[in-house]
Scaffold this motif. Structure first.
Motif, PDB file in Angstrom:
ATOM      1  N   HIS A   1       1.799   4.834  -7.864  1.00 46.74           N
ATOM      2  CA  HIS A   1       1.407   3.885  -8.901  1.00 46.74           C
ATOM      3  C   HIS A   1      -0.116   3.869  -8.989  1.00 46.74           C
ATOM      4  CE1 HIS A   1       5.521   2.744  -8.028  1.00 46.74           C
ATOM      5  NE2 HIS A   1       5.552   2.201  -9.217  1.00 46.74           N
ATOM      6  N   ASP A   2      -0.632   3.203  -9.992  1.00 48.96           N
ATOM      7  CA  ASP A   2      -2.071   3.230 -10.259  1.00 48.96           C
ATOM      8  C   ASP A   2      -2.826   2.298  -9.315  1.00 48.96           C
ATOM      9  OD1 ASP A   2      -4.617   3.397 -11.321  1.00 48.96           O
ATOM     10  OD2 ASP A   2      -3.882   3.496 -13.376  1.00 48.96           O
TER      11      ASP A   2
ATOM     12  N   GLU B   1      -6.893  -2.124  -7.642  1.00 52.59           N
ATOM     13  CA  GLU B   1      -8.236  -2.376  -7.107  1.00 52.59           C
ATOM     14  C   GLU B   1      -9.111  -3.060  -8.151  1.00 52.59           C
ATOM     15  OE1 GLU B   1      -9.560   1.481  -5.874  1.00 52.59           O
ATOM     16  OE2 GLU B   1      -8.344   1.442  -4.042  1.00 52.59           O
ATOM     17  N   ALA B   2      -9.067  -2.586  -9.391  1.00 52.94           N
ATOM     18  CA  ALA B   2      -9.875  -3.185 -10.465  1.00 52.94           C
ATOM     19  C   ALA B   2      -9.474  -4.636 -10.703  1.00 52.94           C
ATOM     20  CB  ALA B   2      -9.732  -2.367 -11.748  1.00 52.94           C
TER      21      ALA B   2
ATOM     22  N   ALA C   1       0.827  -1.212   0.000  1.00 53.88           N
ATOM     23  CA  ALA C   1       0.000   0.000   0.000  1.00 53.88           C
ATOM     24  C   ALA C   1       0.858   1.258   0.000  1.00 53.88           C
ATOM     25  CB  ALA C   1      -0.946  -0.002   1.192  1.00 53.88           C
ATOM     26  N   SER C   2       1.881   1.288   0.835  1.00 55.34           N
ATOM     27  CA  SER C   2       2.727   2.489   0.892  1.00 55.34           C
ATOM     28  C   SER C   2       3.517   2.664  -0.400  1.00 55.34           C
ATOM     29  CB  SER C   2       3.668   2.444   2.092  1.00 55.34           C
ATOM     30  OG  SER C   2       4.554   1.346   1.997  1.00 55.34           O
ATOM     31  N   LEU C   3       3.873   1.581  -1.050  1.00 58.39           N
ATOM     32  CA  LEU C   3       4.585   1.681  -2.329  1.00 58.39           C
ATOM     33  C   LEU C   3       3.670   2.222  -3.423  1.00 58.39           C
ATOM     34  CD1 LEU C   3       6.553  -1.690  -2.260  1.00 58.39           C
ATOM     35  CD2 LEU C   3       7.400   0.597  -1.693  1.00 58.39           C
ATOM     36  N   LEU C   4       2.405   1.772  -3.416  1.00 57.81           N
ATOM     37  CA  LEU C   4       1.453   2.256  -4.417  1.00 57.81           C
ATOM     38  C   LEU C   4       1.229   3.756  -4.288  1.00 57.81           C
ATOM     39  CD1 LEU C   4      -1.274  -0.531  -4.376  1.00 57.81           C
ATOM     40  CD2 LEU C   4       0.253   0.029  -6.269  1.00 57.81           C
ATOM     41  N   ASP C   5       1.208   4.230  -3.076  1.00 61.60           N
ATOM     42  CA  ASP C   5       0.910   5.641  -2.832  1.00 61.60           C
ATOM     43  C   ASP C   5       2.130   6.547  -2.998  1.00 61.60           C
ATOM     44  OD1 ASP C   5      -1.700   4.930  -2.302  1.00 61.60           O
ATOM     45  OD2 ASP C   5      -1.346   4.695  -0.157  1.00 61.60           O
TER      46      ASP C   5
ATOM     47  N   ALA D   1       1.758  -2.434 -11.406  1.00 57.98           N
ATOM     48  CA  ALA D   1       0.963  -1.211 -11.422  1.00 57.98           C
ATOM     49  C   ALA D   1       1.844  -0.129 -12.031  1.00 57.98           C
ATOM     50  CB  ALA D   1       0.541  -0.837 -10.012  1.00 57.98           C
ATOM     51  N   ARG D   2       1.364   0.445 -13.101  1.00 54.23           N
ATOM     52  CA  ARG D   2       2.116   1.517 -13.758  1.00 54.23           C
ATOM     53  C   ARG D   2       1.915   2.827 -13.009  1.00 54.23           C
ATOM     54  NH1 ARG D   2       0.291  -0.385 -19.736  1.00 54.23           N
ATOM     55  NH2 ARG D   2       1.680  -2.178 -19.853  1.00 54.23           N
ATOM     56  N   GLY D   3       2.468   3.885 -13.534  1.00 51.94           N
ATOM     57  CA  GLY D   3       2.319   5.192 -12.905  1.00 51.94           C
ATOM     58  C   GLY D   3       0.862   5.552 -12.695  1.00 51.94           C
ATOM     59  N   ASP D   4       0.614   6.428 -11.768  1.00 53.05           N
ATOM     60  CA  ASP D   4      -0.746   6.814 -11.402  1.00 53.05           C
ATOM     61  C   ASP D   4      -1.567   7.159 -12.632  1.00 53.05           C
ATOM     62  OD1 ASP D   4      -2.784   7.229  -9.593  1.00 53.05           O
ATOM     63  OD2 ASP D   4      -2.236   9.311  -9.236  1.00 53.05           O
ATOM     64  N   GLY D   5      -2.686   6.485 -12.811  1.00 52.48           N
ATOM     65  CA  GLY D   5      -3.571   6.724 -13.944  1.00 52.48           C
ATOM     66  C   GLY D   5      -3.191   6.011 -15.215  1.00 52.48           C
TER      67      GLY D   5
END
Length: 86
Positions: free
Chosen positions: A29-30, A35-36, A17-21, A62-66
């Motif tokens: 990350h996205d 989640e999807a 979670a902390s890595l994603l954020d 998970a790629r970059g945000d969005g």
């Protein structure tokens, strides 16, 4: 059921979670893509529960945000004796 709140709770229970954020000034990350993917796996398990034994996705990137995410490899294990045409 498998919804966005459920997927967010699963993610928040992990160190990922902390890595994603974004962690230590690294870009986020996205999270929505992760989640999807969790929701989709949950729906597969729900829809095919009588034939579905396990799903191994490794790695999921998970790629970059969005920018989405991608499963590079996956293995579906069917229950012993399950019909093969489901």
């Amino acid at each position: 059921g498998a919804d966005r709140a459920w997927a967010a709770r699963l993610i928040n229970q992990t160190k990922a979670a902390s890595l994603l954020d974004g962690w230590r000034r690294t870009p986020a990350h996205d999270r929505a893509a992760v989640e999807a993917a969790l929701i989709a796996v949950g729906r597969i398990a729900q829809d095919l529960g009588d034939v579905f034994e396990a799903l191994d996705v490794n790695p999921f990137i998970a790629r970059g945000d969005g920018k989405g995410g991608v499963a590079l490899d996956a293995l579906v294990v069917l229950r012993a004796g399950a019909p093969q045409d489901t």
